[in-house]
Motif scaffolding. Sequence first.
Motif, PDB file in Angstrom:
ATOM      1  N   LYS A   1      45.858  37.495  45.006  1.00 11.47           N
ATOM      2  CA  LYS A   1      46.641  37.820  43.504  1.00 11.47           C
ATOM      3  C   LYS A   1      46.679  37.130  42.335  1.00 11.47           C
ATOM      4  CE  LYS A   1      51.213  39.861  42.770  1.00 11.47           C
ATOM      5  NZ  LYS A   1      50.582  40.283  41.350  1.00 11.47           N
ATOM      6  N   VAL A   2      46.702  38.109  40.655  1.00 13.29           N
ATOM      7  CA  VAL A   2      46.252  37.953  39.801  1.00 13.29           C
ATOM      8  C   VAL A   2      47.891  37.873  38.949  1.00 13.29           C
ATOM      9  CG1 VAL A   2      43.793  37.424  39.859  1.00 13.29           C
ATOM     10  CG2 VAL A   2      45.389  40.174  38.869  1.00 13.29           C
TER      11      VAL A   2
ATOM     12  N   LEU B   1      43.000  42.581  42.820  1.00 10.31           N
ATOM     13  CA  LEU B   1      43.295  41.607  41.772  1.00 10.31           C
ATOM     14  C   LEU B   1      44.596  41.994  42.120  1.00 10.31           C
ATOM     15  CD1 LEU B   1      40.609  41.967  39.057  1.00 10.31           C
ATOM     16  CD2 LEU B   1      40.930  40.023  40.536  1.00 10.31           C
TER      17      LEU B   1
ATOM     18  N   TYR C   1      37.760  41.239  34.586  1.00  8.87           N
ATOM     19  CA  TYR C   1      36.992  42.977  34.969  1.00  8.87           C
ATOM     20  C   TYR C   1      36.025  42.657  34.118  1.00  8.87           C
ATOM     21  CZ  TYR C   1      36.001  46.795  36.993  1.00  8.87           C
ATOM     22  OH  TYR C   1      34.817  47.947  37.131  1.00  8.87           O
TER      23      TYR C   1
ATOM     24  N   ARG D   1      47.142  32.205  37.110  1.00 11.42           N
ATOM     25  CA  ARG D   1      46.655  33.078  37.655  1.00 11.42           C
ATOM     26  C   ARG D   1      45.876  34.378  37.147  1.00 11.42           C
ATOM     27  NH1 ARG D   1      49.661  34.317  42.942  1.00 11.42           N
ATOM     28  NH2 ARG D   1      50.891  35.637  41.498  1.00 11.42           N
TER      29      ARG D   1
ATOM     30  N   ALA E   1      36.339  39.280  38.465  1.00  7.18           N
ATOM     31  CA  ALA E   1      35.560  41.023  39.653  1.00  7.18           C
ATOM     32  C   ALA E   1      34.341  41.928  38.694  1.00  7.18           C
ATOM     33  CB  ALA E   1      36.574  42.387  40.021  1.00  7.18           C
TER      34      ALA E   1
ATOM     35  N   ILE F   1      45.526  41.325  34.069  1.00  7.07           N
ATOM     36  CA  ILE F   1      44.111  41.324  34.533  1.00  7.07           C
ATOM     37  C   ILE F   1      43.727  41.905  33.967  1.00  7.07           C
ATOM     38  CG2 ILE F   1      42.660  43.493  34.887  1.00  7.07           C
ATOM     39  CD1 ILE F   1      44.425  43.730  38.206  1.00  7.07           C
TER      40      ILE F   1
ATOM     41  N   GLY G   1      42.711  37.809  36.182  1.00 13.23           N
ATOM     42  CA  GLY G   1      41.880  38.044  36.846  1.00 13.23           C
ATOM     43  C   GLY G   1      41.237  39.166  35.842  1.00 13.23           C
TER      44      GLY G   1
ATOM     45  N   VAL H   1      39.476  34.724  38.523  1.00 11.92           N
ATOM     46  CA  VAL H   1      39.708  35.235  39.997  1.00 11.92           C
ATOM     47  C   VAL H   1      38.280  36.253  38.905  1.00 11.92           C
ATOM     48  CG1 VAL H   1      39.735  36.874  41.495  1.00 11.92           C
ATOM     49  CG2 VAL H   1      40.808  35.081  40.878  1.00 11.92           C
TER      50      VAL H   1
ATOM     51  N   VAL I   1      41.355  37.686  48.208  1.00  4.91           N
ATOM     52  CA  VAL I   1      41.883  38.081  47.273  1.00  4.91           C
ATOM     53  C   VAL I   1      42.379  37.408  47.351  1.00  4.91           C
ATOM     54  CG1 VAL I   1      41.081  39.626  44.804  1.00  4.91           C
ATOM     55  CG2 VAL I   1      39.845  40.285  47.518  1.00  4.91           C
TER      56      VAL I   1
END
Length: 835
Positions: A605-606, A596, A529, A525, A559, A609, A527, A557, A603
């Motif tokens: 969780k990752v 994140l 940005y 997983r 963001a 990031i 995230g 995910v 949302v």
Amino acid sequence: MFLPLFLDEGAELLDALIRVGPIILSSSRSPALPLPPHAFILVDPSRPFVLEEAISWLDNGVEKLIVPLAWAKELIDLISSERLLLLLDVGNVSAVSDTVRNGVSGVLLKTPAIDLDLIASISKFFTGSVIHVLANSSAPPSQSLMRGLLGIGATPVLPASQLTLGGTSASQINIADAFLAPIVSDRPDGLFPTIVSTETGHSLGLVYSSSASVKESILTGKGVYQSRKHGLWRKGETSGATQDVVSIRLDCDSDSLEFRVKQHGAGFCHLNRQSCYGETRGLPALESTLRSRFESAPEGSYTKRLFSDPELLRSKIMEEADELCRAEDSTAIAFEAADLIYFALTKCIAAGVGISEIEASLDKKARRVTRRTGNAKPEWSKKPAASPPEPSVIDAEGDDAIRMRTFDLAHISSDERDALLRRPVMNSGEMITRVKPIVDDVRTRGDAALLELTAKFDKAELTSTVVFPPFAADTMVVDPEVGEAIKIAYRNIRKFHEAQADRTTLRVETMPGVVCSRFARPIARVGLYVPGGTAILPSTALMLGIPAQVAGCQQIVLATPPRPDGSISPEVMYVANLVGASAVLKAGGAQAVAALAYGTETVPKVDKIIGPGNQWVTAAKMLVQNDTDALVSIDMPAGPSEVLVIADYTANPAFVAADLLSQAEHGVDSQVVLVGVNLDAEKLAEIENEVDIQAHALSRVDIVRKSVSGSLIVKCKFVEEAIAFSNDYAPEHLILHLENASEKVQFINNAGSVFVGPYTPESCGDYASGTNHTLPTNGYARQYSGVNTLSFQKHITSQEITAAGLKTLGPVVATLADCEGLQAHANAVRIRLRS
């Protein structure tokens, strides 16, 4: 008092010494290194005289230079006597001329042993000067001998090796005992009246101190006093209103103390006020109010608008400065000056700068011995400024042209070269403190906090925080030409990143019957940005999303900050769909990072990031990666965008200027460096002229003007020098405008990404050539790679051992386990060998 001679005995000892006064440092310390307050430099007598070195120390904030006689003779006509102390052996006093004696403000006297009568007679020779005494002894002077020295107007100098944070012994004296040696009390209880004040000298209250309380304050750095009823009083121990001690000083009679402190919590007074003498006024009150408003200014308040709108604040500062200049009578001048100070301090607080930092900067400037001419820029002056003498650094503030600053490697010192390699440093500790409340709020309140913070910072009122696929078609409508460009960029970036993916299993038989393996697996997983703000960045979504997609991450995910109407730019949504994003988080800043890292009701969780961002995003990423509850990693530290261009005689000035400006337009803190290889003045002037012409044609010219004014031209003779400088600088982007440029790539050791030859602009790497544009900045290219497919993969090792293999390997393992005293490890092998 006493003066410590510090030769790098340890940070904890240095911190304690800083609290009690000036410190003598060795001349082996670089003039460019940060200095503690009130530092003296002791120049080694064997060091050859270099005027520039002496000036560099003084300009960097050294309070006084302690120099041997040879240096003193050279400096007396150039440096104020207040900044010079003479280093002198006790037997050489007669060699000092009247000129030298009158040209210094004091003497550091080296003596085999402390003879009070001899020192008293020497002090008469140096009438009006301060005498510091350094004895050549393995043991420190006793407290009574220290008092004797102070009684004849001399100050003992103690090597830090004779000082300790522990108990006083025959060979070492506790710092607090040395500090307390001259203190006397005229009170029956032996206590010392103590004024407690802020860092800027504003009184908080009157308390009492004892030897024990002063000692604890010096050693711990916390405010500790003596209650006349209850013994030691550790300020804030029960109320939480603790103090960090900045300095402890004696008064002129050595019978009272002043503590300067950073006060935390409600305040110093038991009535929850900052001061026992009533509410603060003037600048301290304004600073306190602005700090409070910065944290939680009411929506719609004027101060809130100022903090949220840099252009409004800039305009008000300029407006009020103009009105102050026009004011004539004393009442109007005071009124307009107050307005200007209000807006200027608002800008300072927004940047984490308080009055104490401003005062420290003023003090440092006051200690400089070199001065600029001080002429106003033409836009602020009706008559042209006089031309200053040509400096080693060409300062281009003198006209409206957009220019860089020029340095020549052949004419600067190694310390000045090191200074060119440094970037502006973000105060990461302070930023982490500022983002922590935001991160904690999202962690504890989830979506509710996320919605509130998005409304507060992104000015978007949302009903939900996340968009899940399938994404609505109307949210991905882009101009057909833009869509086609995105598809071409997607294919190129994917092709390059697919080639990076690790799909194989490494197998190595380290010895017969022992096989070790390593294989790659995607991070489950991630995230991503994607910054928002003044620019739409579908390119960043491509650069992060494609390698995640290629690596096979299960959840992606994305963001990004929403627009004021709550939507995401269609270009970013288009890319999100293209890279298979499993969710799009409509949030930016520290609140997005927190969501994140910890997850919320909506949302996901990752585990990692990745992606660039401003200092709030960077600080939040650094904070969550160190929280074991988050269990999240990040890609790399981030800083302002930067480019270094190496150019020789073959370079096209227009191409070079365009490459410099392509990074300069990112922000006012962008770092832009041109390294010119044997370029003559005419060629450099062509490049600078192109920078000016092209910059004025840009819509972001105001940003470019500020970033270019802080940028560098570094001249050198040979391409090898240029590459060595670049490798030390470790730029995010390196562009080679060189003859046979491709042959030079083999010598590049530190860079985020290299752009080779005149037809390889950095823009191509930013968008569509195939390489990734998320790269290490701030010199981190020495340690980090840019984002790539392996950023989204992790490697797992395995081993398989046969019975025959264990028979050979097992005794080796058991022997090493026995050596380390780990019997269970050895037993796990031996139990198998026995079977």
